[in-house]
Structure formats: C-alpha cells, structure tokens
Enzyme design. Sequence first.
Site, PDB file in Angstrom:
ATOM      1  N   GLY A 226       0.816  -1.205   0.000  1.00  0.00           N
ATOM      2  CA  GLY A 226       0.000   0.000   0.000  1.00  0.00           C
ATOM      3  C   GLY A 226       0.849   1.254   0.000  1.00  0.00           C
ATOM      4  N   GLY A 231      -0.821   2.512   7.063  1.00  0.00           N
ATOM      5  CA  GLY A 231      -0.923   1.733   8.295  1.00  0.00           C
ATOM      6  C   GLY A 231      -0.404   0.317   8.195  1.00  0.00           C
ATOM      7  CB  THR A 233       4.645  -0.168  10.258  1.00  0.00           C
ATOM      8  OG1 THR A 233       5.419  -0.074   9.065  1.00  0.00           O
ATOM      9  CG2 THR A 233       5.552  -0.562  11.404  1.00  0.00           C
ATOM     10  CG  HIS A 449      -3.702  33.338 -11.176  1.00  0.00           C
ATOM     11  ND1 HIS A 449      -2.962  33.202 -12.324  1.00  0.00           N
ATOM     12  CD2 HIS A 449      -3.703  32.109 -10.579  1.00  0.00           C
ATOM     13  CE1 HIS A 449      -2.542  31.943 -12.420  1.00  0.00           C
ATOM     14  NE2 HIS A 449      -2.975  31.266 -11.363  1.00  0.00           N
ATOM     15  CD  GLU A 450      -5.035  31.510  -6.757  1.00  0.00           C
ATOM     16  OE1 GLU A 450      -5.747  30.483  -6.790  1.00  0.00           O
ATOM     17  OE2 GLU A 450      -3.828  31.503  -7.038  1.00  0.00           O
TER      18      GLU A 450
END
Length: 632
Positions: A226, A231, A233, A449-450
């Site tokens: 994965g 998760g 470990t 721009h945004e």
Amino acid sequence: MAKSKKPIPKKVNQTKQSKSSNSGLIWLLVILFVMLSLSLLPNEQNTEIEITYNDYKKLLSENLIKEASIESDNSFHGKLEFPTSLTNKDGAKFDDRKNFVVYLPSDYSDQLEIWDQKGIVYNFEGEKIDWTSWLLGFAPWLLLIAFWIFMIRRMQGANSGMNNVFSFGKSKAKMFSSTNKKVKFTDVAGCTEAKEELQEVVSFLKNPRQFQKLGGKIPRGVLLVGPPGTGKTLLARAVAGESNVPFFSISGADFVEMFVGVGASRVRDLFSQAQENAPSIVFIDELDAVGRQRGAGLGGGHDEREQTLNQLLVELDGFNNESNIIVMGATNRPDVLDSALLRPGRFDRQIVVDVPDINGRLEILKIHTQKVKINTKSVKLLDIARGTPGMVGADLANLVNEAALLASRKKKLSIDNEDFEEAKDKVIMGVQRKSMVLSDNEKKITAFHEAGHAIVAIFSPEADPVHKVTIIPRGRALGVTMQLPIDDKHGYSKTYILSRLAVMMGGRAAENIVFNEMTTGASNDIERATMIARKMVCEWGMSDVMGPMSFGKRNEEVFLGRDFHSSRDYSEDTAKKIDNEVLKIIHNAQNTATKILKKHIKLLHSMANDLLKKETIDEKDIKLLTESHSSS
C-alpha cells in the site's frame, strides 16, 4: 493432543542486564589495573642509588649500613641506618637517601667477616624479576589493544556491547516482549479487509487444529502492500499485540552490509532464532530494500544484496519447509520485488492496504481524537472526513495533532471546528507565510488569477466543487484555490479531465482578459496541465487523432531507480503528432476557460474584489456571489 503454548521468553531485558553487568565489570577491571600500576610505580625516596666501591667502603667503615641483600649477580643492595647524602657512580649527589646498590668483586668471601663484625643483617637471594619495568614495557601494547577494541566498537555501534566485535553476521531483529505497549486491532481503522485477513492468521496461531482438521495450511507469508502512511507497520504491530507467539521485527535495510556474505548470515541467524521459538512471526519492514529484482544491479551475480535475497528465498520455502514460522512483509513498491519472492509458498497472500474511503477516514479520526480534547458541539468528524479525500492514516493523525497545537497556541480549553479548518489548510495548502508582503498590484493580479480558477471550476461540467479561495501566500504559492470532491474517485472520465485542464488554465485566461498581460504565476498550472495532456495522448488513449494507443516504453532499472530513462518506440513523425495533439488539448482548455470567464466577467470582478477585501473566501461566500449574479 493440543500443544501447550510456549511462553514468550524475555530475552530483551536479560540482554540489557547482561550488557550492563559486563560493562560494569570491564570498568572495574580497568580501575583495578590503574590502581595496581600506580602502586607499582617507583617511589623517588625508595629508589636505589648505584654508588662506587670506594663509597661503599666508606659507609661500611662508618657503620652506616643497617641491612643488605646480596643477589646472584654480586649486587649488594644495602639500606642505611638513617637518610644521608649519597653520590652515584656518575658524580651526581642525592640528599636524604637510604637505599643504595653496589657491585662486589667476584670473590667477596673476605667481606662476610666484616659484615658480621659490623652487625649488618644480610641474606642471599636469587635473581629477581623487575615487575615494574616489565609492566611499564607492556603498557603500550595494552593501550594499543584497548584502542583497537574501542575503534571496532565505534564502527559496529557502541550500544551493542563487547560481543559485537565478533557478531557481524548476527541478526539485528528485535523481539516483541510482553512488557511492550500492545497495539490491538481495535486501534487500527480504515482497512477492514486487511484486518480480517490478518485476524485469520492470528486465529490460526492461537488454534491451529480448527483450520487443520479439513487439511488446510496456514499461509507461509503475508505481504502488506500500500501507499506510504496507510498503516502497514501499524497492522504488523497489531498482529504482535494480538498473537501470543514470539514476534521478531526487522527492517530490510538491516540485512545489507558493506561486507560480502553478512546479509545472508543475518538471514540465517534470524530464522534460526525464529525456529527456536516456533511457532513465531517474522516481520520484515521495507521489504523492497532486500527483495528487489535480481539481475538488474551493477554487481552481477555476486552482489551482496542478491546473495541476501537468495538466502531469504531459501529460508522462506527451501528444501526444508516444515518450519512453523509465518513471515510478514511490508512495502510500498511491490512493482520492484523479485517474482520468486511473490510466488505461492513464499508470500501466499498479498494484502492491499489502500487509501481509506470516507467511512475509513471517519473511523481513523475517531481513534485519533480520543487522545485530545475536542468541542463536540462545533466539531463534526463526518464533515472533516468528507473534506479530506485522499488523506491516509498518517495524514489524518498529523491533521489532529496540528489542530491540537493550534488550539494550545491560542490557549483554548478544547479544539473547535475553526482549529480543524486552519489545520486542514496548513496540511493541504501549506504554511501561511505572513512575513511575505505583496504589493497592491501583485495582490490584484493574484486575486483575479485565483478568481479565474474558481469561476471556471464552478461552471465546468463534472469539476470538483470549490471549497476555499485565498490570496494569502501559502507554501510556494502566492494564492490557492482549493477544490474538494464530493465523493472518492477511483476512475476519471474524459469530461472530468478536460474540465480539470480548463480550471488549471483559468488563472492565465483571467490575467489575459483583465490585464492583457501574462505573468509567471501560472507556471505550475501550465506544468501540471502539460503533464496531464501528455498522459491523455500517450497513456490513456483519449486523443481522437492518435487513437487508443500507448506511446513510449519506460525502462525501469530497479537497482538504479525507477524511470531512470525511457525509450521512444515511435517515429519522429508520430512524435510531432503527439506534440501537436498535446498543444491542441492545452489550447482548447485555455479557450474553454476564456469563454467561461468572458461570459461571467462581472462575477470575476466581484469575486476578485471580495478577495482583495477579505483575502480568503469559503464555499458559502462563493455560493452567495454566484447566486447574486445569476439572479441579476
């Protein structure tokens, strides 16, 4: 008859105690040796002065000699009644001395009568060994040996004790002890299928007869696959906490050493320890460090890594395969593992620990928020889970921790929704750069721009909804437009990808429309848009001109690194067509963005002005702006 369970031996604590006791014994011996050496050093007052024969006669005539010992080399070691001045044979004078030595002639029988008359107590001794000189002569060798041992210990790790000098081939595996803090399956969320598979392994170890009565065999190996942070470990730690058998944990990098043959020796030692404590579990984290494909390295067949892998393959399923050992591995690079390592009989099961969905993220957040104080009235964990698509367990743990730190910084009694939102912005968009001061012109360009990104996203089909727009510099960006998908996506349509390209080009289109100028602020947008457009043509077959074909073969040198270089399997004419098609897709995306912005030019100016006033607007503000302009 069922076998009785073996108790897990507590070797870890015993090893630490033995190491500490050995270290204390070594220091005690060193201190005793130093004290002995100091005691044997010659005292200046007791040092013998070698005098001439005439001075000896003078002392004898003056009755100053008290006692003496005569050795086999005719040396007369005398002691005076009281300290007096003595002159050695070289003429040097010494005050307050009592001991002297003089060499008598070969025939000194006439002296015996004189000694008797003078009352001198004398005796005859054999040849003496000068232990002081012997120890002083041997001291440099002792120091050299001590320095050599010290350097080897430093090279091998000072924490490994004196035995590490001769333990190159010993395994570095750590055995899970019952005294360690246990992790249970209830502490792991977001990977239900993976937990079910591993719970079956734990059940077999606890009650093997239940599975063996129908002739079934437990898997020899379980490989957890994965992305980073999902998760893997943690699942292994949960298996260690749930099972009542010895659990050995080691990293794949601990096998490979600069000395040839050490890795294979460590593999043998690891499985030998596991066999002694069978039934047991061996967990190898980052398996790709030792399990990469053979034949691709620079070292050829004698490469140390390949020898280690060969020994690992033999131990997993070799000629003697009757061992009751389960091997667990974890990696985020299954594509580079050797095919012999993945075959049934070695790693029978490959358990995918993928990115959690919305329900998995909710369960993960519930676990991590148990350790912090949250305001249950304002914080809705479901909303946070819905607004964090693509985040893995490690990201969500970091999100909760950042929210707790922000609340502590503000001296709050609990964490509220505002802290979680600020932490989410920090994790997703980057740290807010308050020290960066933008000029009014830069702020205006950034605002348009945004706003261009946001408006194109609002009116593009299948585009992700806009969650937040800000012109506050975060990370490396002067402004950020954040989109969050409604549902988790696993496959993308051509319409969605074209809309995404149009959103990326919306910032450049807004700059052209309002300022009739281009800035460098769109560099990252153009880079990402070009990469997606090229993948549409070369990998996804989404070009009408090129058709459903894949162009370009990647040569993945697994030892040197993935995608080290790629080779072209098409002609120059095809390469020109690909470049033209990529350019056409990007131009179409920019034209689409330009049409949308020109159609909603009033909304563009209103949103940009709102950004200049507030600096940050969320989805509620955007919805009000859009509704007000649509009604007008």
